[in-house]
Design a protein around this motif. Structure first.
Motif, PDB file in Angstrom:
ATOM      1  N   HIS A 127       0.833  -1.392  -0.285  1.00 46.45           N
ATOM      2  CA  HIS A 127      -0.043   0.172   0.224  1.00 46.45           C
ATOM      3  C   HIS A 127       0.871   1.130  -0.024  1.00 46.45           C
ATOM      4  N   GLU A 128       0.171   2.403  -0.433  1.00 44.86           N
ATOM      5  CA  GLU A 128       1.146   3.671  -0.680  1.00 44.86           C
ATOM      6  C   GLU A 128       0.348   4.284   0.665  1.00 44.86           C
ATOM      7  N   LEU A 129       1.123   5.235   1.255  1.00 46.90           N
ATOM      8  CA  LEU A 129       0.822   6.334   2.093  1.00 46.90           C
ATOM      9  C   LEU A 129      -0.038   7.486   1.470  1.00 46.90           C
ATOM     10  N   PRO A 130      -0.956   7.858   2.356  1.00 48.98           N
ATOM     11  CA  PRO A 130      -1.946   8.976   1.859  1.00 48.98           C
ATOM     12  C   PRO A 130      -0.915  10.119   1.557  1.00 48.98           C
ATOM     13  N   GLU A 131      -0.951  11.019   0.343  1.00 49.62           N
ATOM     14  CA  GLU A 131      -0.023  11.972  -0.217  1.00 49.62           C
ATOM     15  C   GLU A 131       0.197  12.806   1.016  1.00 49.62           C
ATOM     16  N   GLU A 132      -0.774  13.219   1.786  1.00 45.06           N
ATOM     17  CA  GLU A 132      -0.525  14.363   2.856  1.00 45.06           C
ATOM     18  C   GLU A 132       0.319  13.624   4.015  1.00 45.06           C
ATOM     19  N   THR A 133       0.121  12.463   4.300  1.00 48.55           N
ATOM     20  CA  THR A 133       1.030  11.832   5.365  1.00 48.55           C
ATOM     21  C   THR A 133       2.216  11.827   4.680  1.00 48.55           C
ATOM     22  N   HIS A 134       2.303  11.353   3.420  1.00 48.59           N
ATOM     23  CA  HIS A 134       3.928  11.078   3.027  1.00 48.59           C
ATOM     24  C   HIS A 134       4.760  12.615   2.797  1.00 48.59           C
ATOM     25  N   THR A 135       4.009  13.417   2.693  1.00 50.22           N
ATOM     26  CA  THR A 135       4.407  14.872   2.468  1.00 50.22           C
ATOM     27  C   THR A 135       4.976  15.228   3.824  1.00 50.22           C
ATOM     28  N   GLU A 136       4.221  15.049   4.673  1.00 50.19           N
ATOM     29  CA  GLU A 136       4.610  15.657   6.289  1.00 50.19           C
ATOM     30  C   GLU A 136       5.665  14.606   6.666  1.00 50.19           C
ATOM     31  N   ILE A 137       5.534  13.424   6.419  1.00 50.07           N
ATOM     32  CA  ILE A 137       6.869  12.745   6.576  1.00 50.07           C
ATOM     33  C   ILE A 137       8.036  13.017   6.258  1.00 50.07           C
ATOM     34  N   GLN A 138       7.941  13.491   4.907  1.00 47.59           N
ATOM     35  CA  GLN A 138       9.207  13.927   4.085  1.00 47.59           C
ATOM     36  C   GLN A 138       9.672  15.275   4.780  1.00 47.59           C
ATOM     37  N   ARG A 139       8.793  15.965   5.062  1.00 50.45           N
ATOM     38  CA  ARG A 139       9.030  17.477   5.661  1.00 50.45           C
ATOM     39  C   ARG A 139       9.750  17.152   6.997  1.00 50.45           C
ATOM     40  N   LEU A 140       9.257  16.400   8.041  1.00 50.32           N
ATOM     41  CA  LEU A 140      10.011  16.369   9.187  1.00 50.32           C
ATOM     42  C   LEU A 140      11.053  15.503   9.084  1.00 50.32           C
ATOM     43  N   SER A 141      11.360  14.482   8.093  1.00 50.18           N
ATOM     44  CA  SER A 141      12.713  13.879   7.983  1.00 50.18           C
ATOM     45  C   SER A 141      13.503  14.956   7.553  1.00 50.18           C
ATOM     46  N   ALA A 142      13.334  15.530   6.641  1.00 51.38           N
ATOM     47  CA  ALA A 142      14.236  16.622   5.854  1.00 51.38           C
ATOM     48  C   ALA A 142      14.772  17.373   6.971  1.00 51.38           C
ATOM     49  N   ALA A 143      13.829  18.068   7.837  1.00 51.54           N
ATOM     50  CA  ALA A 143      14.053  18.843   9.133  1.00 51.54           C
ATOM     51  C   ALA A 143      15.050  18.323   9.844  1.00 51.54           C
ATOM     52  N   GLY A 144      14.873  16.891  10.159  1.00 47.37           N
ATOM     53  CA  GLY A 144      15.665  16.181  10.880  1.00 47.37           C
ATOM     54  C   GLY A 144      16.870  15.908  10.393  1.00 47.37           C
ATOM     55  N   ASP A 145      17.155  15.817   8.999  1.00 50.43           N
ATOM     56  CA  ASP A 145      18.285  15.587   8.323  1.00 50.43           C
ATOM     57  C   ASP A 145      19.315  16.760   8.449  1.00 50.43           C
ATOM     58  N   GLN A 146      18.591  18.011   8.425  1.00 45.51           N
ATOM     59  CA  GLN A 146      19.309  19.259   8.364  1.00 45.51           C
ATOM     60  C   GLN A 146      19.879  19.272   9.893  1.00 45.51           C
ATOM     61  N   ARG A 147      19.293  19.108  10.845  1.00 42.04           N
ATOM     62  CA  ARG A 147      19.957  19.118  12.147  1.00 42.04           C
ATOM     63  C   ARG A 147      20.835  18.037  12.443  1.00 42.04           C
ATOM     64  N   ALA A 148      20.731  16.831  11.997  1.00 40.40           N
ATOM     65  CA  ALA A 148      21.747  15.950  11.936  1.00 40.40           C
ATOM     66  C   ALA A 148      23.017  16.274  11.086  1.00 40.40           C
ATOM     67  N   ALA A 149      22.941  16.735  10.155  1.00 42.97           N
ATOM     68  CA  ALA A 149      23.915  17.290   9.274  1.00 42.97           C
ATOM     69  C   ALA A 149      24.874  18.371   9.989  1.00 42.97           C
ATOM     70  N   ALA A 150      24.190  19.249  10.834  1.00 44.78           N
ATOM     71  CA  ALA A 150      24.721  20.316  11.718  1.00 44.78           C
ATOM     72  C   ALA A 150      25.313  19.535  13.323  1.00 44.78           C
ATOM     73  N   SER A 151      25.385  18.393  13.115  1.00 44.91           N
ATOM     74  CA  SER A 151      25.504  17.431  14.362  1.00 44.91           C
ATOM     75  C   SER A 151      24.598  17.856  15.681  1.00 44.91           C
ATOM     76  N   GLN A 152      23.473  18.280  15.403  1.00 39.44           N
ATOM     77  CA  GLN A 152      22.408  18.510  16.444  1.00 39.44           C
ATOM     78  C   GLN A 152      21.542  17.465  16.551  1.00 39.44           C
ATOM     79  N   PHE A 153      22.054  16.214  16.974  1.00 39.10           N
ATOM     80  CA  PHE A 153      21.361  15.021  16.983  1.00 39.10           C
ATOM     81  C   PHE A 153      20.152  15.037  18.228  1.00 39.10           C
ATOM     82  N   ALA A 154      20.319  15.801  19.156  1.00 42.85           N
ATOM     83  CA  ALA A 154      19.336  15.761  20.157  1.00 42.85           C
ATOM     84  C   ALA A 154      18.063  16.471  19.437  1.00 42.85           C
ATOM     85  N   GLU A 155      18.397  17.319  18.609  1.00 38.59           N
ATOM     86  CA  GLU A 155      17.030  18.220  18.065  1.00 38.59           C
ATOM     87  C   GLU A 155      16.543  17.331  16.662  1.00 38.59           C
ATOM     88  N   ALA A 156      17.391  16.718  16.064  1.00 38.16           N
ATOM     89  CA  ALA A 156      17.013  15.728  14.960  1.00 38.16           C
ATOM     90  C   ALA A 156      16.042  14.777  15.362  1.00 38.16           C
TER      91      ALA A 156
END
Length: 153
Positions: free
Chosen positions: A2-31
């Motif tokens: 099955h595929e995730l609903p588009e709205e859910t998938h988009t929000e997961i991608q947004r949150l993950s990208a924000a986490g990736d930005q923090r992780a890339a800055a070594s801000q793991f507790a924030e990621a």
């Protein structure tokens, strides 16, 4: 599958990208809370979704890079129950590194060898050379990287 609903998938991608930005800055507790918020959006059973694989990979990677090897081991082990995780060189590398750091030599060898076999050792590039050296002491046929000066300093 099955595929995730588009709205859910988009929000997961947004949150993950924000986490990736923090992780890339070594801000793991924030990621980590951002990755877990993405995880919470997955419908049950969570491990059936492809997104679960990359969310748990990001969590395990952040755990490892932050030095929380137990959490890394646990989250990466859970990721192995998600789609396309078994055989993924990066996931096996990180899980093997966590096992190594926790002193679980046999498990570390198994996971690091799976990482090595998955891509001929390229996944070890840019990693601390101790992991590949450890694997070489435990397994026959493991070659040093093609550019050894990058790893054996």
């Amino acid at each position: 599958m099955h595929e995730l609903p588009e709205e859910t998938h988009t929000e997961i991608q947004r949150l993950s990208a924000a986490g990736d930005q923090r992780a890339a800055a070594s801000q793991f507790a924030e990621a980590l809370p951002l990755y877990w918020a993405a995880w919470d959006l997955l419908p049950e059973p969570k491990t059936q979704w492809e997104a679960a694989t990359w969310i748990l990979a990001a969590v395990g990677d952040a755990n490892f890079l932050a030095g929380d090897y137990e959490a890394g081991r646990d989250n990466l082990s859970k990721a192995m129950h998600c789609p396309d995780a078994v055989g993924n060189p990066f996931l096996h590398l990180r899980l093997g590194q966590c096992q190594f750091e926790l002193g679980a030599s046999d498990r570390a060898v198994d996971e690091l060898m799976r990482a090595y076999m998955g891509d001929g050792g390229k996944v070890f590039e840019g990693q601390d050379p101790k992991y590949l050296r450890f694997l070489q002491t435990k397994a026959k046929g493991v070659s040093p990287p093609k550019k050894p000066w990058q790893f054996w300093k």
